[in-house]
Structures are given as C-alpha cells and as structure tokens.
Write a protein that holds these residues in place. Structure first.
Motif, short mmCIF file in Angstrom:
data_model
loop_
_atom_site.label_atom_id
_atom_site.label_comp_id
_atom_site.label_asym_id
_atom_site.label_seq_id
_atom_site.Cartn_x
_atom_site.Cartn_y
_atom_site.Cartn_z
N GLN A 1 0.85 -1.23 0.01
CA GLN A 1 0.00 0.04 0.13
C GLN A 1 0.89 1.33 0.08
OE1 GLN A 1 -2.45 -0.93 3.54
NE2 GLN A 1 -4.17 -1.59 2.27
N ALA B 1 2.35 1.51 -3.55
CA ALA B 1 1.31 2.00 -4.57
C ALA B 1 1.02 3.39 -4.12
CB ALA B 1 -0.04 1.20 -4.13
N HIS C 1 3.76 5.52 -5.60
CA HIS C 1 3.72 5.90 -7.07
C HIS C 1 2.69 6.60 -7.57
CE1 HIS C 1 7.13 3.57 -8.14
NE2 HIS C 1 6.84 2.55 -7.43
N SER C 2 1.48 6.38 -7.17
CA SER C 2 0.12 7.41 -7.67
C SER C 2 -0.69 7.53 -6.62
CB SER C 2 -0.30 6.35 -8.81
OG SER C 2 -1.50 6.90 -9.25
N THR D 1 -3.56 9.14 -7.01
CA THR D 1 -4.97 9.03 -7.49
C THR D 1 -5.11 7.58 -7.73
OG1 THR D 1 -4.19 9.20 -9.77
CG2 THR D 1 -4.81 11.21 -8.60
N ALA D 2 -4.25 6.73 -8.03
CA ALA D 2 -4.69 5.35 -8.36
C ALA D 2 -4.86 4.78 -6.91
CB ALA D 2 -3.58 4.61 -8.85
N ALA D 3 -4.39 5.22 -5.87
CA ALA D 3 -4.25 4.76 -4.71
C ALA D 3 -5.81 4.94 -4.02
CB ALA D 3 -3.36 5.22 -3.70
N ARG D 4 -6.31 6.00 -4.37
CA ARG D 4 -7.71 6.45 -3.87
C ARG D 4 -8.59 5.73 -4.41
NH1 ARG D 4 -8.97 12.81 -4.19
NH2 ARG D 4 -11.19 12.30 -4.79
N TYR D 5 -8.22 5.37 -5.94
CA TYR D 5 -9.34 4.56 -6.69
C TYR D 5 -9.23 3.11 -5.86
CZ TYR D 5 -9.77 0.53 -10.00
OH TYR D 5 -10.29 -0.43 -10.77
N ALA D 6 -8.25 2.62 -5.45
CA ALA D 6 -8.05 1.27 -4.95
C ALA D 6 -8.76 1.27 -3.69
CB ALA D 6 -6.75 0.85 -4.94
N GLY D 7 -9.07 2.29 -2.82
CA GLY D 7 -9.41 2.59 -1.47
C GLY D 7 -8.32 2.34 -0.66
N ILE D 8 -7.09 3.00 -0.86
CA ILE D 8 -6.02 3.00 0.29
C ILE D 8 -6.37 4.04 0.96
CG2 ILE D 8 -3.76 3.25 0.17
CD1 ILE D 8 -3.22 1.36 -2.02
N ASP D 9 -6.30 4.18 2.32
CA ASP D 9 -6.44 5.48 2.90
C ASP D 9 -4.94 6.32 3.08
OD1 ASP D 9 -6.92 7.33 4.93
OD2 ASP D 9 -7.67 5.68 6.38
N GLY E 1 -13.03 2.87 -2.17
CA GLY E 1 -12.95 1.79 -3.36
C GLY E 1 -12.90 0.48 -2.79
N LEU E 2 -12.13 0.27 -1.85
CA LEU E 2 -11.98 -1.30 -1.36
C LEU E 2 -13.34 -1.83 -0.87
CD1 LEU E 2 -9.23 -2.53 -1.03
CD2 LEU E 2 -9.29 -2.01 1.36
N ARG F 1 -15.79 -2.74 -3.57
CA ARG F 1 -15.37 -3.72 -4.27
C ARG F 1 -15.89 -5.08 -3.62
NH1 ARG F 1 -11.04 -0.83 -5.00
NH2 ARG F 1 -10.76 -0.05 -7.13
N ARG G 1 -3.89 7.01 -14.84
CA ARG G 1 -3.94 7.75 -13.51
C ARG G 1 -4.62 6.87 -12.19
NH1 ARG G 1 -6.89 11.93 -13.26
NH2 ARG G 1 -5.87 12.75 -11.42
N LEU G 2 -5.53 6.03 -12.67
CA LEU G 2 -6.47 5.63 -11.64
C LEU G 2 -6.32 3.89 -11.90
CD1 LEU G 2 -9.84 7.40 -11.62
CD2 LEU G 2 -7.90 7.80 -10.20
N ILE H 1 -0.91 1.21 -11.49
CA ILE H 1 0.48 2.00 -11.07
C ILE H 1 1.43 1.65 -12.02
CG2 ILE H 1 2.08 2.08 -9.24
CD1 ILE H 1 -0.31 2.67 -7.97
N PHE I 1 4.71 -0.21 -11.37
CA PHE I 1 4.44 -1.55 -10.66
C PHE I 1 4.67 -2.47 -12.16
CE2 PHE I 1 2.21 -1.28 -6.42
CZ PHE I 1 3.24 -0.63 -5.75
#
Lengths: 365, 521
Positions: free
Chosen positions: A228, A231, A234-235, A237-245, B341-342, B345, B358-359, B362, B365
C-alpha cells in the motif's frame, strides 16, 4: 528490453560517478597546493588501513544506515522526510529516559527497551508533521525542517534543565548504568581470537542496522502495508481508486521513518557516549538523504552507500589530521562533491552509459 | 543543365513533404521500416494505424526529435535534413502534440512568442504577436483571448493556442497528433472547420489519429501504417471505415458488436437523487436517479464534462456525495470512512476507470502487482494477517494474461511497457474475473487499438449474458449505440432522457447531448 543490464545500473554507474567525484576532489586538493594522490591515500588508508579505522568507518556507517533507511522508507510513500536529524535527537531523549530509569543489570535486557524508547520518541517526533501533512496539507518538507530546530532547542532546554547532570558544567545527563554498555566489536571478536581495535566505537548496533535494513526490505516488498505504501507513493490518485487510506499511509510511513532515524540514538547515545549529550547526531540525519539517494531507496543500496559515506567521514577526519592545510571545511567540500556526483548528477553518467550499452547490443545483433 | 526545367516542375507538382525510405529502430524494435510518403500541397492527409504502428515515431522524425537510421526528407522537393526541431520550424513545419506544450501560468500571448521573442525586450514582440494573432483569428476562425491565462482555458482553446503558435512561426505544414482525443464532439467539429480553412488557404495538414470517422470526415488522402510499415495510401473518397480497419489490423474486424438481445432480470442498483459538489463548491451532479438491472448494459452518453466522470467516481467510492444508492436492496454509504474503493469492491461493485493510467494502474508496478490492485486484502492474495502471497499473485496474473490474451504474457513487465490495449486488458481482467454484481466501465476503448476493442466489447457482453449489471460511460456515441441495451444521456449534471438503444439513433441522442430536452426532440 531497451535498458542496460542490471549490474551496470547498480554497480557500474555509481562506480563511474565515484571516479568522477574523486577527480573533481583531486582538482580541489591540487588547487590548495597539495598532492591529490597523497590525499586520497590518506583517506583510504585512514578509513580502511587499520582495525581502528575500520571500526570508526563502521560506526559512522551504522548511523548512516539508520538515517538512510528512514529517508528511503518515507520516500517510498512519496514523502520527503528531511527531519531525521530532529527525530534522532528526540529519540536520544527516549533512549536516555529508558536507560536511566533502572539500574539495568545486562545490556541485552536493556537494549530492547532502549530500542522501544528511541523508536517511540523518534516516531512521535515524526508523527506531528505527518499528521499535519495528512490532515491539514502542511508540506512535510517544511514541517520536518522546522521540527529539526524545535528538537534541537528542546534538547538544549532539557539538558540544561531537568535532565542535566548537576555535577558538571556540560549540558549532559549523568552516565548510564554500567550494565547498559553495549559490546564493542573488540569485545565481540576477542573470544574468537580476532584482535580488533579497543578504541573503535563500533558496537553491536551495527548488526541492528543490518537487521533494520532487512526488515525495511521485508516490510516494503513482502507485506500488505508495504504494498500500500509503494502504491500510494507511485500514484496517489490510483491509491484513492483502490481505496487505500491516504491519511493512514502517510502517518504510518512517517512514524516508521522517524522510528528508524531514532535508532541512531542506540548506536551513539547507548553504544558510544554512555550518556545523553547535545548535538550527538552530528548531521547524520542530512547525510541520510544523500545515502538514500545514492542507494536508490533500496535497503541493499543503502547499506553499500552507508559504508562509502562511513569511509568518507572517517577518511576525512584522518585527512584533516595529516594535512594541516586541509581544513574541516575542505573535507566538507570533498564530501559534498561526492554527494553531488553520486546523487544529483547521476543522470549525467547514466544516460551516456545506457546509450553505449544499446549501441553495443545493436552491434552484436 | 536541367536545373531550370526541374525548378519549373517543382513549382507546380513537388509534394509539400516527401519521405523516402525512412527507417528507424529502437534497440531490437523496428519502429519504422522503409517508409515512403508524398503529401501534396494544400491537402489534409490522414495517417491511421493501431497503437504502436509507428505513426508517432514517424512524425517525431519529421519534427527532428529522432534521427532516422536511413532515408531522406524532402520539403517542396528540396532534400532537407532535419536534425532538430529548430530545423523543422525553419523548414515551415509546425506540430501540435497530443499533450500540449504550453506554460500553464503564462498568457496566450506570452506562450505564442515563447522561443520566438525576437529581442531582449518583450514589449515590441508582444505587440507584434497581438497584431498577427488578430489577423490569424479572423482568417481561420481561431478566436482566443490573447490575454487569457492558459490554465483558465478549456482544452479546445488550449489546442487553438498550439495551432496559433505553429502559425505564428509561419508554418506551412501542420502536424496534429491525435488532436481530438481530449475534445468534445463540438470542439472537434470546430477543429475540423479550422483545418479545412487552413487547407483552403494552401496549408498542408497531416492528421494522425486512430478514429476512422474523423479520417472519413476531414481528410483528402489517407495512409495506413501497420507494424512500422506504410501499407497503403488511398484517396479518402475511395475507401470506407471497414476497409481501413482491415488494412490497419491486417484481417477482417467486426465494427459492430455481435450480441444477443438482453434478458434483463431484477433491479440490482438503484440510484436516487444523487448530488455532488466539487471542491470549488460547483454542483457537478444535480440530483440524478436511475436503476440498473441484472443482465443489461446501461449506457451513459454525453459530451465529456457533463458529470459522467463524476458519476463513475461516486459509484466507485472515489468521491463522497449526497443521495442514496442501494445494491440489491442494501444501502451503500456515500460518504465517510466506509465509502471507499476497497469497500465498494467487497460489496460487489467493480470499476474499470476512465483513466487507466492515472487511476486503474500503477504504471511503475509490474503487471502482477497490478492484477491484485484494489483487492490486495483478499485472503487469496495474502499470507497470514500481514504478508502478501507474491507467488499466488504471480500465478493468478499469469492465468489472467492467458485468458485475456495480454501481450507480452510476462507478469514481471512494468505496466507502462504494455500498449494501451493491453493495459486496459490488465484492468479488465482484474475487475471482470471478480464476477462483480455491478461493473462500472468508463471509456473502455479509449486509446485502444481496433483488434483489442473487439475483444474488450465481447468480454463486457459475456459478463452481461452471465446475468451481471453493467454501467457503461463513453463519449463515443458509436460505442454506446453498439454495446448498450438502454441509454441515459447526461447534460450539465442531469439526466436529459432515457431511450431503448434499439429504438433510438445518433441524431436523437445527439440532440439530448446538446441539452435539447426529450419532449422537444
């Protein structure tokens, strides 16, 4: 694919950087009318020519490992922790409080608690900037620099006040109980029949630092937290998409970073000084930034870079001693040149080398 | 001795640009292979090809960013070496990049003279630029406020600034790389009007795109590139989209999706009075309600920027909002700690985002680290409470790559090294294989080559046929019409109307997209 081999990336490029740095430093030494080859010889033999030299080199390297790992860990979450200096300073208070609290009978009993004390205080000192960053958006670079000054001031206040040893003029605490003395390399190697300098301050903390490097690698690349953190780094915005706090990751990464910087206090305060003194960090927090940069934020690279910077520090002291025309500032200039070439000017060498490899490969195919 | 004669012939017939035998390799990859091309003066010439076919490399050679390994460039019949972009500009070539190269906090005027200041003092050159700008604006419908700051301008206006920049440097040949990727349909139409005006004034235009409709609409001739080679150059009037698609891919492709009629089941997702304000307090979604049934694809059409992206973000748990959503009768939190998001899902809402770079991924990765992204706390990917089971993730990724035909099938390759279509397949494999109750899909085929579009559409339809609900947001009306069973059209944060796809057409939806309400249309 269109990249150079890994060994060139990890070893060859830093090596060329280092050679260039030595050439530039040599010109500086030449400019003040000294023989650059003699200067290099003094530095290398001073750092590696005796067990005493090696002992000091490893002692400094231990410090740089802790602060380098601290910078790198936060950097994986795209957080630039410039506050290693202050976090290590405050961690010294934590370690001292633990060590002064009891008449510890054995070092191995005291060590885990001293680690907890140092890590907790170092982590706490990083928590405040982390919280401000996560919740208020105050940039962590600014706040951690501020906290270096606040930490130094707080230290001065404590060591001139409630923590001061009343029996001396100096701003320092009373000596820690004799049972807290960490085994030095000399004491560890003597039973094996290997003789090592008695005066060198390198101690069991060196192995603690190697352990910390392994642990950082494990956390970053083998645990979910590390996944986490990377992730997020690195990004965002992507972390937010994945639901990482984001708040949680920012705070955890900074606190762990502060704790790592704090472990420096184990090496210096517990291992070397045996009491808490002012300014014991001696800039290692800042050298850690260069170490992390040169080690490319990877624990293995950081261990190697720490050894190099340990050699530079120890060799630099020897140079000052043996060449009266070389002042302390001159040594700093040489160290700065090495940081410049290995860190900041990295791409200057990397790109041509990469092109060379591509050309060679094309010639073959 | 024949110099005069040649001179005379060049005056009349020499092409504006001629490329002879251009080749360029990057390491082992042959990006351009022996390419020859002639573009006549005063024409719009299209270059189409899949992603990675070598279009952008070729144009970069023409603009002096890359040096060709072999071949020569002739401008107006004269061999012209172009070692750098300065030389390209001097030769009268202007380039409008896909990603604009403007200084965001400078004004339009300042951007236009940047690099062409013509002196140490700014005031005279700014005055000169202002004059030229007014002239150009009148001539080509290129109106932009010269004193506006770039970051305040819409994307369409920013693009005009790029074109003006090239014209200010007296470009006769204008290259546009995927110019409509970021534009709304009406902005794109305006751009095409500008391009036609430019052509009628004798400028030569090269248009790089992978949208066949644009090629058909605006170009005079078209060249097709495939795998680094120029496979055909034809007059646009002699070809058709199907024919071009075949030339691009090298085999027959289905532009229409082959699907059975939907068999919608029970209602899965209910959205009631959804509202969203952005950080500036502007209301982006103004109270929308709709429902989504199992086994159907609901298309959300609309010009970009009318709230569709925000709708996806809200449903996917990225942005908090007000209102109510129920999934199979259960309320889903729209704000607070449990709206992320988590959590979405886990509740069964998977999300293939509009902007995969962007979303959705990564980019640094490796592929295998991306195939568990967003599901990283699934016990299947974990070992114990804290550790990731890297072996299991790697095996899972290898399986996904096989099932979704992701190329190259190397789980250890960083995401950024895959082509757009394969990146999209990585995201799609991750979200579809979870077998979610609801799949949110945004622009599933943006920047994806034709071969992959077919595959992606088939997978989405398969998921529908297995009884799942799909919400499809796309600005490509053609995609909405061919893929969805029902359409809602969004305009200005509201739903303008709902239609059954089979009973509507592009014209009717186009009116709704323009904000003309359903009753009036």
């Amino acid at each position: 694919m269109d990249k150079m081999p890994r060994w060139a990336d990890v070893f060859l490029v830093p090596f060329i950087n280092l050679i260039l740095a030595f050439v530039a430093s040599g010109l500086v030494v030449l400019a003040i009318g000294e023989n650059p080859f003699r200067a290099i010889w003094i530095m290398i033999s001073g750092a590696l020519g005796s067990t005493s030299g090696i002992g000091y080199t490893l002692y400094y390297a231990t410090n740089y490992m802790f602060t380098g790992l601290a910078v790198a860990f936060a950097f994986h979450a795209r957080l630039f922790n410039i506050g290693g200096e202050g976090q290590a300073t405050i961690a010294g208070v934590g370690a001292a409080l633990v060590l002064l609290a009891f008449d510890w009978p054995y070092w191995w009993l005291a060590l885990p608690f001293a680690i907890i004390g140092a890590a907790a205080f170092g982590g706490a000192w990083a928590f405040i900037p982390a919280y401000l960053q996560a919740k208020r958006g105050s940039h962590v670079v600014i706040t951690t620099i501020m906290f270096n000054f606040i930490g130094a001031a707080l230290m001065g206040y404590l060591l001139n006040g409630i923590m001061k040893n009343p029996d001396t003029q100096n701003a320092e605490t009373v000596a820690f109980p004799a049972g807290t003395h960490l085994p030095t390399m000399h004491e560890m190697l003597a039973p094996l029949g290997i003789s090592f300098s008695r005066s060198a301050p390198v101690n069991v903390s060196f192995f603690l630092a190697l352990g910390a490097a392994w642990l950082v690698w494990f956390v970053l690349w083998r645990t979910r937290l590390g996944y986490q953190i990377r992730a997020f780094g690195h990004s965002e915005t992507a972390a937010r998409y994945a639901g990482i706090d984001a708040v949680r990751i920012t705070i955890i990464a900074m606190v762990i970073s502060g704790a790592l910087a704090g472990l420096l206090a184990i090496n210096v305060v517990m291992g070397e000084q045996g009491r808490l003194i002012k300014e014991f960090v001696e800039g290692a927090g800042f050298v850690g930034i260069a170490v992390a940069l040169m080690g490319r934020s990877h624990p293995f690279g950081i261990v190697l870079a720490s050894l190099l910077f340990g050699m530079l520090t120890q060799g630099g002291f020897e140079l000052m001693w043996d060449m009266p025309t070389v002042s302390r500032e001159m040594v700093l200039v040489i160290q700065a040149l090495i940081i410049l070439f290995t860190g900041a000017l990295d791409n200057m060498v990397r790109d041509p080398v990469e092109r060379l490899f591509l050309k060679l490969r094309k010639g073959k195919s | 001795m024949t110099g005069d004669k040649q001179q005379g012939r060049q005056e009349t017939a020499a092409p504006a640009i001629e490329l002879r035998g251009i080749s360029k390799a990057f390491g082992p990859v042959q990006a351009n292979r022996n390419i020859s091309l002639r573009v006549a003066r005063g024409t719009i010439h299209g270059i189409v090809g899949e992603n990675g076919a070598g279009k952008s490399t070729l144009m970069s050679i023409l603009f002096g960013f890359y040096k060709a390994d072999a071949g020569e460039i002739l401008i107006d019949g004269q061999p012209t070496p172009i070692p750098d972009s300065q030389a390209a500009i001097a030769a009268g070539i202007g380039m409008v990049f896909q990603h604009f190269k403007l200084v965001e906090n400078f004004t339009v005027l300042e951007n236009i003279i940047l690099g062409a200041e013509g002196g140490g003092l700014l005031r005279p050159s700014l005055a000169r630029a202002r004059e030229t700008l007014v002239e150009l604006a009148r001539e080509y419908e290129l109106e932009v406020d010269p004193d506006a700051v770039i970051e305040d301008l819409s994307v369409g206006h920013q693009q005009r600034v790029e074109i003006l920049k090239a014209l200010y440097r007296s470009a006769d040949i204008l290259i546009l790389d995927e110019p409509t990727g970021v534009l709304t349909p009406s902005e794109a139409d305006h751009l095409f009007r500008i391009l036609r005006n430019l052509r009628n004034q004798g400028k030569t235009i090269i248009l790089i795109t992978h949208k066949l409709r644009e090629i058909m609409d605006v170009t005079d001739t078209v060249s097709v590139m495939r795998k680094g080679e120029m496979t055909a150059t034809i007059a646009t009037s002699d070809t058709s989209p199907t024919h071009l698609a075949e030339l691009m891919v090298g085999r027959k492709v289905l532009l229409r999706v082959d699907k059975k009629p939907a068999r919608p089941g029970e209602t899965v997702l209910e959205v009631e009075d959804l509202r969203l304000r952005d950080e500036n307090g502007v209301e982006r979604i103004k109270g929308i309600s709709f429902s989504l049934r199992a086994g159907e694809i609901l298309g959300v059409a609309g010009v970009a920027g009318n709230g569709q992206s925000e709708l996806l973000d809200v449903l996917g748990g990225i942005s908090p909002a007000q209102g109510r959503i129920r999934l199979k009768g259960r309320d889903i939190p729209l704000s607070g700690r449990r709206a992320n998001g988590l959590a979405r899902r886990k509740q069964g809402i998977a999300h293939v985002p509009e902007d995969r770079q962007r979303l959705g991924l990564i980019m640094d990765f490796m592929a295998w680290e991306n195939t568990c992204f967003g599901y990283h706390d699934d016990p299947r990917y974990n070992r114990g409470a804290l550790m990731m089971d890297n072996g299991a993730i790697l095996r899972d990724c290898a399986g996904k790559m096989e099932r979704f035909d992701i190329r190259p099938p190397n789980p250890r390759l960083p995401a950024q090294n895959f082509s757009g279509g394969n990146q999209q397949k990585i995201v799609l494999a991750r979200e579809i294989e979870r077998n979610p109750e609801v799949l949110l899909v945004g622009q599933p085929t943006r920047g994806v080559d034709i071969g992959a579009i077919e595959f992606i559409h088939q997978r989405i339809v398969e998921l529908r046929d297995s009884g799942k609900a799909i919400l499809l947001v796309s600005v490509e009306l053609e995609e909405i019409l061919s893929l969805s069973d029902r359409v809602v059209v969004m305009f200005d944060g509201r739903i303008m109307g709902e239609r059954i796809t089979a009973e509507t057409d592009e014209r009717e939806l186009g009116l709704l997209m323009a904000g003309v309400s359903g009753e009036a249309a």
